[in-house]
Design an enzyme around this catalytic site. Structure first.
Site, short mmCIF file in Angstrom:
data_model
loop_
_atom_site.label_atom_id
_atom_site.label_comp_id
_atom_site.label_asym_id
_atom_site.label_seq_id
_atom_site.Cartn_x
_atom_site.Cartn_y
_atom_site.Cartn_z
N ARG A 170 0.86 -1.17 0.00
CA ARG A 170 0.00 0.00 0.00
C ARG A 170 0.91 1.23 0.00
O ARG A 170 2.03 1.19 0.49
CB ARG A 170 -0.90 0.02 1.23
CG ARG A 170 -1.85 -1.17 1.34
CD ARG A 170 -2.68 -1.09 2.61
NE ARG A 170 -3.65 -2.18 2.71
CZ ARG A 170 -3.42 -3.36 3.28
NH1 ARG A 170 -2.23 -3.59 3.84
NH2 ARG A 170 -4.34 -4.28 3.31
N LYS A 193 -2.79 -3.04 7.75
CA LYS A 193 -4.03 -2.60 8.39
C LYS A 193 -4.36 -3.47 9.60
O LYS A 193 -4.16 -4.68 9.58
CB LYS A 193 -5.19 -2.68 7.38
CG LYS A 193 -5.17 -1.59 6.32
CD LYS A 193 -6.42 -1.68 5.47
CE LYS A 193 -6.47 -0.55 4.46
NZ LYS A 193 -7.69 -0.63 3.61
N HIS A 261 -2.65 3.12 -6.07
CA HIS A 261 -3.23 1.87 -5.58
C HIS A 261 -3.43 0.88 -6.72
O HIS A 261 -3.46 -0.33 -6.50
CB HIS A 261 -4.54 2.14 -4.87
CG HIS A 261 -4.86 1.13 -3.81
ND1 HIS A 261 -4.03 0.88 -2.74
CD2 HIS A 261 -5.92 0.29 -3.66
CE1 HIS A 261 -4.56 -0.07 -1.98
NE2 HIS A 261 -5.69 -0.45 -2.52
N ARG A 264 -0.70 -1.60 -6.93
CA ARG A 264 -0.88 -2.75 -6.01
C ARG A 264 -1.85 -3.76 -6.60
O ARG A 264 -1.62 -4.97 -6.53
CB ARG A 264 -1.37 -2.23 -4.66
CG ARG A 264 -1.74 -3.30 -3.63
CD ARG A 264 -2.01 -2.62 -2.29
NE ARG A 264 -2.93 -3.36 -1.45
CZ ARG A 264 -2.58 -4.31 -0.59
NH1 ARG A 264 -1.32 -4.68 -0.49
NH2 ARG A 264 -3.48 -4.89 0.17
N HIS A 287 -4.40 -9.49 3.10
CA HIS A 287 -5.86 -9.49 3.21
C HIS A 287 -6.32 -10.51 4.25
O HIS A 287 -5.83 -11.64 4.27
CB HIS A 287 -6.50 -9.84 1.87
CG HIS A 287 -6.39 -8.76 0.85
ND1 HIS A 287 -6.46 -8.98 -0.50
CD2 HIS A 287 -6.20 -7.42 0.99
CE1 HIS A 287 -6.33 -7.85 -1.15
NE2 HIS A 287 -6.17 -6.90 -0.26
N TYR A 296 -9.63 -7.73 -5.69
CA TYR A 296 -8.46 -6.98 -6.11
C TYR A 296 -7.90 -7.52 -7.42
O TYR A 296 -7.37 -6.78 -8.23
CB TYR A 296 -7.37 -7.05 -5.04
CG TYR A 296 -7.40 -5.93 -4.05
CD1 TYR A 296 -6.37 -5.02 -3.96
CD2 TYR A 296 -8.49 -5.77 -3.20
CE1 TYR A 296 -6.39 -3.99 -3.05
CE2 TYR A 296 -8.53 -4.75 -2.28
CZ TYR A 296 -7.47 -3.86 -2.21
OH TYR A 296 -7.52 -2.82 -1.30
#
Length: 316
Positions: A170, A193, A261, A264, A287, A296
């Site tokens: 990211r 995250k 993004h 990615r 994830h 994605y």
């Protein structure tokens, strides 16, 4: 002051409900590792729900009253909340937060939360990310390399974009690297995250790009300082990289979806196209859910079935 605090001060949230909300948020933080941005959204969404129910029912919503919420009450809340500024996606997020809170509260207080948990989320079209073709990703990096009059800035921007595309980072993760992380090792330990940690292989091209940037960077590299610097030596902002890509995509005639993004997204898509395993790509991206990885990478049904048939034990 948070929305929950404001609502509590105006009497729209009872002390018992306020304390329960705070206990649930603490639980999400300590036991589930929820990120602060997620907790802030949870707090606002549930506080708005509790405040609405106080007005809707014309009485303070203590824990006993919260246990008697009906499907009709839920429909009233959704009808009142939906509006020009709250579309189906946002409404689904708010309902998800309320359901998570109620699931926890019902287990703690011993009541049946069916009315809340059975409320249907509004349907919305999920926007699939648009990865770049391999040639487009290469062209973007080549274009960025010649954009700045300062060679070290060009080298910096190339290094950042190479990390996004080559390692699936990211933008916040790439810009969060510190001086102590250089020279880049063969693998990087990334804190993503929700405090989720993952190990990411670093391609030689990415290591070389970062090394070239450091050779040219006029600012001294310090252990605890950001690896990537702005013109005056401060930390490089995501906005600066977004502008660099915007300028490059205009020159190349690429769509507005060609963002940092998207690099990615491209990392994941190109790995999948080369035969990469979905589970492995999920780990590399950090994830929590495989379904997120599928979105994605824009996985189609045929491709997913191919992976399934190759990997399932019964396929042989």
């Amino acid at each position: 002051m948070s929305r929950a605090q404001k609502a509590a001060e105006t009497g729209l949230i009872s002390p018992a409900a306020r304390d329960a909300l705070q206990t649930w948020l603490d639980h999400q933080r300590s036991l589930k590792g929820a990120a602060e941005n997620t907790l802030t959204a949870y707090q606002g969404d549930v506080a708005d729900f509790l405040a609405f129910m106080t007005v809707h029912k014309a009485q303070s919503q203590g824990l006993g009253a919260l246990a008697s919420i009906t499907i009709t009450d839920m429909r009233s809340w959704m009808a009142r909340t939906r509006g020009p500024d709250v579309g189906p996606r946002s409404m689904a997020r708010k309902l998800s937060a309320v359901k998570a809170f109620y699931r926890w509260l019902a287990e703690r207080e011993g009541f049946e939360p069916t009315a809340v948990l059975s409320t249907r989320s509004p349907k919305f079209q999920k926007k699939l990310p648009r990865p770049l073709a391999v040639d487009a990703a290469k062209a973007l990096i080549d274009c960025v390399e010649i954009q700045s009059e300062r060679p070290w800035v060009s080298a910096r921007d190339v290094a950042v974009l190479t990390l996004l595309w080559g390692c699936g980072l990211r933008i916040s993760e790439a810009l969060g690297l510190l001086g102590r992380d250089a020279p880049l090792p063969a693998t990087l330990r990334i804190l993503g995250k929700g405090g989720k940690e993952r190990v990411v292989p670093v391609l030689p091209a990415a290591r070389d790009a970062v090394a070239h940037y450091l050779e040219l960077c006029p600012h001294p590299q310090m252990t605890d300082a950001p690896l990537f610097r702005a013109i005056r030596g401060g930390p490089l902002s995501p906005r600066a990289i977004s502008k660099v890509m915007a300028d490059a995509r205009m020159q190349l005639g690429l769509p507005a979806t060609a963002t940092p993004h998207a690099m990615r997204h491209s990392f994941a898509t190109h790995l999948l196209d080369a035969g990469g395993d979905l589970r492995a790509i999920q780990e590399l991206l950090g994830h929590a859910s495989l379904s997120t990885t599928q979105a994605y990478t824009a996985v189609d049904t045929a491709r997913l079935m191919e992976v399934y048939n190759r990997s399932h034990p019964k396929a042989g």
